[in-house]
Design a protein around this motif. Structure first.
Motif, mmCIF file in Angstrom:
data_model
loop_
_atom_site.group_PDB
_atom_site.id
_atom_site.type_symbol
_atom_site.label_atom_id
_atom_site.label_comp_id
_atom_site.label_asym_id
_atom_site.label_seq_id
_atom_site.Cartn_x
_atom_site.Cartn_y
_atom_site.Cartn_z
ATOM 1 N N ALA A 1 3.391 11.485 -46.939
ATOM 2 C CA ALA A 1 3.979 11.449 -48.280
ATOM 3 C C ALA A 1 5.251 10.618 -48.295
ATOM 4 C CB ALA A 1 4.269 12.870 -48.769
ATOM 5 N N ASP A 2 6.038 10.669 -47.214
ATOM 6 C CA ASP A 2 7.255 9.867 -47.132
ATOM 7 C C ASP A 2 6.921 8.381 -47.181
ATOM 8 O OD1 ASP A 2 10.182 9.645 -46.591
ATOM 9 O OD2 ASP A 2 9.451 8.661 -44.780
ATOM 10 N N ARG A 3 5.876 8.000 -46.431
ATOM 11 C CA ARG A 3 5.449 6.595 -46.465
ATOM 12 C C ARG A 3 4.983 6.206 -47.867
ATOM 13 N NH1 ARG A 3 3.144 2.195 -43.970
ATOM 14 N NH2 ARG A 3 1.118 1.529 -44.740
ATOM 15 N N ALA A 4 4.178 7.080 -48.487
ATOM 16 C CA ALA A 4 3.659 6.784 -49.823
ATOM 17 C C ALA A 4 4.791 6.721 -50.847
ATOM 18 C CB ALA A 4 2.631 7.840 -50.224
ATOM 19 N N ASP A 5 5.741 7.642 -50.744
ATOM 20 C CA ASP A 5 6.840 7.697 -51.709
ATOM 21 C C ASP A 5 7.715 6.448 -51.626
ATOM 22 O OD1 ASP A 5 8.467 9.664 -53.546
ATOM 23 O OD2 ASP A 5 9.924 8.762 -52.179
ATOM 24 N N ARG A 6 7.928 5.941 -50.434
ATOM 25 C CA ARG A 6 8.766 4.748 -50.277
ATOM 26 C C ARG A 6 8.107 3.522 -50.919
ATOM 27 N NH1 ARG A 6 12.935 5.321 -46.413
ATOM 28 N NH2 ARG A 6 12.919 7.402 -45.490
ATOM 29 N N LEU A 7 6.769 3.500 -50.942
ATOM 30 C CA LEU A 7 6.072 2.398 -51.599
ATOM 31 C C LEU A 7 5.986 2.608 -53.108
ATOM 32 C CD1 LEU A 7 3.173 1.849 -49.035
ATOM 33 C CD2 LEU A 7 5.009 0.238 -49.561
ATOM 34 N N ALA A 8 5.756 3.861 -53.526
ATOM 35 C CA ALA A 8 5.571 4.126 -54.952
ATOM 36 C C ALA A 8 6.892 4.127 -55.720
ATOM 37 C CB ALA A 8 4.866 5.469 -55.131
ATOM 38 N N TYR A 9 7.958 4.647 -55.100
ATOM 39 C CA TYR A 9 9.264 4.769 -55.770
ATOM 40 C C TYR A 9 10.350 4.147 -54.881
ATOM 41 C CZ TYR A 9 6.258 8.290 -57.857
ATOM 42 O OH TYR A 9 5.192 8.937 -58.439
ATOM 43 N N PRO A 10 10.333 2.811 -54.702
ATOM 44 C CA PRO A 10 11.219 2.162 -53.715
ATOM 45 C C PRO A 10 12.680 2.161 -54.111
ATOM 46 C CG PRO A 10 9.984 0.523 -54.975
ATOM 47 C CD PRO A 10 9.421 1.848 -55.355
ATOM 48 N N PHE A 11 13.007 2.513 -55.347
ATOM 49 C CA PHE A 11 14.385 2.456 -55.808
ATOM 50 C C PHE A 11 15.184 3.691 -55.400
ATOM 51 C CE2 PHE A 11 11.454 3.991 -59.039
ATOM 52 C CZ PHE A 11 11.928 5.277 -59.252
ATOM 53 N N ARG A 12 14.512 4.755 -54.933
ATOM 54 C CA ARG A 12 15.219 6.002 -54.659
ATOM 55 C C ARG A 12 16.176 5.851 -53.479
ATOM 56 N NH1 ARG A 12 11.651 10.606 -53.216
ATOM 57 N NH2 ARG A 12 13.618 11.741 -53.408
ATOM 58 N N SER A 13 17.320 6.529 -53.568
ATOM 59 C CA SER A 13 18.256 6.603 -52.454
ATOM 60 C C SER A 13 17.774 7.712 -51.531
ATOM 61 C CB SER A 13 19.660 6.919 -52.977
ATOM 62 O OG SER A 13 20.577 6.948 -51.928
ATOM 63 N N ARG A 14 17.598 7.398 -50.234
ATOM 64 C CA ARG A 14 16.817 8.283 -49.374
ATOM 65 C C ARG A 14 17.608 8.885 -48.217
ATOM 66 N NH1 ARG A 14 11.701 7.963 -50.663
ATOM 67 N NH2 ARG A 14 11.145 6.269 -52.051
ATOM 68 N N THR A 15 17.174 10.114 -47.909
ATOM 69 C CA THR A 15 17.561 10.765 -46.660
ATOM 70 C C THR A 15 16.365 10.662 -45.721
ATOM 71 O OG1 THR A 15 19.009 12.329 -47.803
ATOM 72 C CG2 THR A 15 18.241 12.944 -45.589
ATOM 73 N N ASP A 16 16.570 10.130 -44.533
ATOM 74 C CA ASP A 16 15.451 9.907 -43.614
ATOM 75 C C ASP A 16 14.968 11.218 -43.016
ATOM 76 O OD1 ASP A 16 15.440 7.169 -43.999
ATOM 77 O OD2 ASP A 16 16.919 6.825 -42.406
ATOM 78 N N LEU A 17 13.668 11.245 -42.700
ATOM 79 C CA LEU A 17 13.073 12.394 -42.032
ATOM 80 C C LEU A 17 13.500 12.439 -40.574
ATOM 81 C CD1 LEU A 17 9.384 12.349 -43.329
ATOM 82 C CD2 LEU A 17 11.144 14.007 -43.917
ATOM 83 N N ASP A 18 13.437 13.653 -40.009
ATOM 84 C CA ASP A 18 13.589 13.782 -38.557
ATOM 85 C C ASP A 18 12.258 13.393 -37.930
ATOM 86 O OD1 ASP A 18 16.086 14.885 -39.046
ATOM 87 O OD2 ASP A 18 15.279 16.922 -39.176
ATOM 88 N N THR A 19 12.215 12.275 -37.217
ATOM 89 C CA THR A 19 10.932 11.857 -36.635
ATOM 90 C C THR A 19 10.552 12.752 -35.473
ATOM 91 O OG1 THR A 19 12.106 10.227 -35.323
ATOM 92 C CG2 THR A 19 11.146 9.491 -37.393
ATOM 93 N N GLY A 20 11.437 12.979 -34.518
ATOM 94 C CA GLY A 20 11.152 13.880 -33.409
ATOM 95 C C GLY A 20 9.818 13.583 -32.764
ATOM 96 N N ASP A 21 8.996 14.625 -32.677
ATOM 97 C CA ASP A 21 7.653 14.477 -32.105
ATOM 98 C C ASP A 21 6.623 14.120 -33.155
ATOM 99 O OD1 ASP A 21 8.622 15.186 -29.608
ATOM 100 O OD2 ASP A 21 8.342 17.333 -29.979
#
Length: 1021
Positions: free
Chosen positions: A623-643
């Motif tokens: 969903a994070d990948r999809a959201d960045r493409l669908a709503y690219p203008f949003r100011s974002r907090t990055d996910l914890d990638t971890g494992d």
């Protein structure tokens, strides 16, 4: 006077050699449909199908009645004592002796000749065959097309084959080999894989000293059988071939076992009928209609037996349907009805081998154990020989595979076979599958009530809930009904309480003899280890519908391997595929799968928890990948990638595919959030709701989003992460804005803006200004919004962030528009549209096209507005957002109204308004109501206009939408003036004027002042 109905050749009524004119082809086909069942009742539905196939006219019954009226007239003209056509309830019957119908008489003669030949009376049999030949006038129903006509021709063609074979056998056993050849030779092209025909023709050719032709025929037939049917040829062909090569006399190559060497003994013509008892029936109307039509009108296929395969999950009612069908069609299959259980889902016994099944079939047909061969291919040949001329219905119940079924098919025969199986059975020749699903709710309720009988009182609402708990699965419904019947003191309320017990529905769905758990266990135990793992893990899925990538996350398999296993589970009917590559599992099967995880030694509690966490990570990261493409203008907090790195997801390649993925997975994303609320940490929840905030907002899930976003803001505040908290506040502001809660939106946005300024984060600050400006615009604070946006644009122009520059210009253009600065507005929209187009951002293109159209509409150019709105609609169709489409429909409707097309305008408003209400956009709802009122007023419906305007005013004031309040007050004044209530009109105008001055809407202020002066002059006069 000799009276006859001819179906061979042209369909005719003949009296003393003269024929009656029947007129149209459909009338002749109607007569054929009645005459083929002479003396029997034919339903209206059957007749309609015979005449028009699957495409009847709109008034098919009336058309059928007209054709029958013409036939009645033709019958009266043909003979004074013409047979009547009797009308019964939803049916007709032609009351005529079947011997007066040439094809019925022909069939009767052939069947009697065959019986006489079997009993050794060859002379009488030949006379009957000669009589049958005299009745033949050409191709049945000549000149008539359609599926039923083809089926009838095939059925009569099968009878013709029996006639030729019977004549040939009489000649062969009399030693007249040369006479038998012309009777058999023409049939080989039409029946190239008929082994019995090839065997007899080869003997006839060999007996006529045409040995080379005989051996070529045998070789060709064996090759065709293997190629077309997928079976090895029977031992009969091999025996004849070896005999020819060895020089065995032709007479000795004929099938025989008697001491006289004449002909084989025939088994007693037993008519088997071992069908289980039928039960009162409910539902499955379409399936029964399809199966009945196929078995009644599809008989007589020459090379491959008619096979109907009924498949579905355990407990769905496959056997019950097959047995009920056989009882309904008892009269259609006079030579027997056989039910043979093949043991495919019996855990307590081994499935029947083909040899055991054939042995049982032949015993049911009257052959003793001493007469039965031991080898499979000999059993196959004997079964086909015995079934050749029998019109039976054979139910092969609970099959395990195509390999088990294939040897049991009787080849060229009027016998029909119905196969039931929990698995799909590919590879059966001529198979036509019928896939059973659970019952529709109304049929499920009818089944439950029917099983109870009239003696028990039931509450319809309680019955509906009981069958819902049963998943509308027939076996579960029957078990529930039997539990109620076993407890005389229970009511449906008592049963419902029992089924709703917290231990799970599956545990309660059992009676003294049956349990659903056992039924499901048989299917589960037939799976391999990998399939069992996937089945169990699906039970852990947080949602209802899933795809291969979700299963891969649950199991650790690759997406390709997961899809392959899903295909295998689909073949076992343990999952369903309602749309391509999207799967579901029945609720009760899901309960069973979950119970296996809880009790299985293969899955520990930690395994299950890790599997679900992996699934949740899959949805959130994708969903994070999809959201960045669908709503690219949003100011974002990055996910914890971890494992959990961002997964590869090739189907998400651009904004359009990203939006489609978000929409397709919307239910699972909401269920994922719900799981995180109950099982995740506050940090996980805060990150996930931030990822999904754009989706929740744009898809109208405002009620779900707001409390979660408040929790996220509190979490970031407690964690001391000011940037993440500011972004959570921005997400919350957008939700408040679209929910028309503008005061809260402004307050939240100002709080975020203060945080951004204290962090000296200019990029975040510009986004806070943008979000703040939207509710300021919608509450009429145009000048404040204009000042903020100009400040933000000044900063953005230095960043070269083209997307945010275009967004800022677009919003600034809207503010200019409301301040009647139309030239500046159009300049902003033109620049923004060019930027959005160049960077390929469709959502921005849609918005600016919509706004450009609004400039044209306000400046009196409706044609230009219509063109721009249509361009925006094309873009919106690709985006698939319901709010955007509804907004466009509403705006286009206003143009239709301006162009004098009021009906088109109201139709568009009717489509848009329910959507706007559903997504919670109350500001747009107020605008739509105002414009609907305008349309009614322009059409002269003043009172209806007033009703719509008052509703709009109530909404606008409730959400403090000052700009909309200004507009609706002005429109109310116009409607009141039209109604002759000038004083009320003046009061509304005074309120509109005051509100316009308060928000600085100069154009609206001038508009209200001008009308107010005119009305005051009228009052003074």
């Amino acid at each position: 006077m000799e009276f006859e109905i001819r179906l061979s050749g042209s369909v005719e009524i003949r009296t003393a050699g003269r024929r009656s004119d029947l007129g149209s082809t459909k009338t002749r086909l109607t007569l054929a449909g009645l005459a083929w069942d002479a003396g029997r009742t034919v339903s209206v539905d059957t007749l309609i199908h015979r005449i028009w196939d699957e495409h009847p006219p709109a008034k098919a019954r009336e058309a059928l009645h007209a054709h029958i009226s013409r036939i009645r007239g033709a019958l009266r003209m043909a003979a004074g004592d013409a047979p009547p056509i009797v009308s019964r309830t939803n049916s007709y019957a032609l009351e005529v002796d079947p011997e007066r119908v040439d094809l019925r008489s022909y069939t009767s003669c052939v069947e009697r000749a065959r019986a006489l030949r079997d009993n050794g009376d060859d002379e009488t049999g030949l006379r009957l065959l000669d009589r049958a030949e005299a009745l033949w006038h050409g191709e049945p129903l000549a000149g008539i097309t359609g599926s039923w006509a083809e089926h009838l021709r095939a059925a009569v063609g099968e009878t013709s084959l029996v006639a030729a074979m019977t004549r040939a056998e009489i000649l062969l056993y009399a030693g007249k080999f040369s006479d038998a050849v012309p009777a058999l030779l023409p049939l080989t092209e039409a029946h190239p894989v008929d082994e019995a025909l090839a065997e007899r023709l080869a003997v006839a050719l060999y007996g006529s000293n045409r040995t080379a032709e005989a051996t070529r025929l045998l070789q060709r037939t064996r090759q065709r059988v293997v190629r077309d049917i997928g079976l090895d040829a029977g031992r009969g062909l091999h025996r004849v071939h070896q005999g020819i090569l060895a020089g065995t006399p032709a007479a000795d190559l004929l099938p025989h076992s008697g001491a006289d060497g004449k002909r084989p003994p025939r088994p007693t013509r037993r008519v088997p009928d071992n069908l289980p008892r039928d039960v009162p029936w409910a539902g499955r109307r379409d399936e029964l209609r399809r199966l009945t039509a196929a078995l009644c009108e599809g008989r007589g296929a020459s090379d491959v037996v008619t096979v109907e395969a009924i498949h579905g999950m355990g407990g769905v009612g496959k056997t019950a349907l097959a047995v009920h069908l056989a009882h309904r069609l008892r009269d259609r299959f006079p030579d027997g009805r056989i039910h043979l259980h093949l043991g495919g889902s019996s855990s307590d016994r081994t499935p029947r081998t083909p040899a055991r099944a054939l042995t049982e079939l032949l015993r049911l047909l009257g052959l003793s154990s001493k007469e039965l061969p031991r080898e499979l291919d000999e059993l196959v040949a004997l079964w086909r020989s015995v079934a050749r001329d029998r019109r039976m219905l054979v139910i092969l119940d609970d099959a395990t595979s195509s390999e088990q079924i294939r040897p049991l098919l009787p080849g060229a025969s009027p016998t029909a076979v119905v196969v039931t199986s929990r698995r799909r059975l590919p590879g059966l020749p001529g198979v036509r599958p019928v896939s059973l699903d659970v019952l529709p709710p109304e049929d499920a309720a009818a089944l439950f009530s029917q099983r109870l009988g009239r003696a028990r009182d039931t509450e319809s609402a309680e019955v509906a809930e009981i069958v819902r708990i049963c998943g509308h699965l027939p076996l579960a419904i029957e078990i529930a009904a039997s539990r109620l019947l076993a407890r005389a003191s229970w009511t449906t309320s008592d049963l419902l309480r029992q089924l709703s017990d917290g231990n799970g529905h599956l545990a309660q769905l059992q009676d003294l003899e049956r349990t659903l758990t056992h039924v499901f266990a048989v299917s589960y135990e037939a799976l391999n280890a990998e399939q069992q793992l996937v089945f169990r893990r699906i039970g852990l899925h947080v949602g209802v519908e899933f795809g291969p990538r979700a299963v891969a996350a649950l199991t650790g398999l690759s997406p390709a391997a997961a899809e392959q296993v899903l295909e295998e589970l689909l073949a076992h009917h343990l999952v369903a595929e309602p749309i391509p590559h999207r799967f579901t599992m029945h609720d009760l099967l899901r309960d069973y799968a979950r119970s296996l995880t809880e009790s299985s030694g293969s899955d520990s509690g930690d395994d299950a928890r890790r599997a679900v966490q992996s699934l949740v990570d899959h949805y959130v990261h994708t969903a994070d990948r999809a959201d960045r493409l669908a709503y690219p203008f949003r100011s974002r907090t990055d996910l914890d990638t971890g494992d959990s790195p961002t997964p590869s997801c090739p189907e998400i390649a651009d904004a359009q595919s990203a939006e489609q993925w978000l929409i397709a997975e919307s239910a699972n994303l909401l269920d994922t959030l719900n799981w995180l609320v109950n099982h995740g940490t506050e940090h996980q929840l805060a990150l996930s709701v931030h990822v999904l905030a754009g989706f929740l907002d744009m898809e109208g899930h405002l009620d779900a989003a707001e409390p979660l976003l408040r929790r996220a803001a509190a979490q970031w505040n407690a964690a001391g992460d000011s940037r993440a908290r500011a972004r959570a506040l921005l997400d919350l502001c957008a939700v408040h804005t679209h929910g028309s809660r503008y005061d809260e939106a402004i307050s939240t946005a100002r709080e975020a803006l203060d945080a951004a300024r204290s962090l000296r984060d200019r990029e975040l600050e510009s986004e806070c200004i943008h979000q703040l400006s939207i509710p300021l615009w919608q509450t009429g604070e145009y000048r404040a919004a204009r000042a903020l946006l100009k400040e933000s644009l000044h900063f953005l122009l230095r960043t070269e962030n083209r997307l945010r520059i275009a967004r800022c210009r677009n919003l600034l253009g809207i503010i200019h528009l409301h301040l009647a600065e139309n030239t500046e507005a159009l300049t902003c929209f033109t620049s923004a549209l060019a930027e959005f187009t160049e960077i390929g951002y469709d959502r921005g293109r849609y918005s600016t096209l919509n706004n450009t159209a609004e400039v044209h509409r306000r400046t009196g150019r409706p044609e230009a507005a219509e063109i721009a709105y249509k361009q925006a609609m094309i873009v919106a169709e690709r985006m698939g957002n319901p709010r955007d489409k509804a907004t466009l429909q509403m705006n286009m409707a206003s143009v239709m109204d301006a162009l004098g097309r009021a009906d088109e305008a109201l139709a568009l408003y009717g489509l848009a308004l329910p959507v706007l209400r559903e997504v919670g956009d109350r500001r747009a709802e107020a605008i739509a109501l105002t414009r609907i009122g305008r349309t009614h007023r322009s059409a002269g419906r003043t009172e209806e206009a007033l009703r719509q305007h008052l509703a709009a005013l109530e909404v606008a004031r409730a959400i403090h939408a000052a700009g909309e309040e200004v507009d609706v007050l002005y429109d109310l004044a116009l409607a009141e003036r039209d109604a002759g209530r000038t004083a009320r009109a003046v009061a509304h105008l005074e309120q509109s004027l005051a509100a316009s001055r308060r928000i600085g809407a100069s154009a609206e202020e001038a508009r209200a002042a001008g009308l107010l002066a005119a009305l005051r002059d009228e009052v003074g006069a």
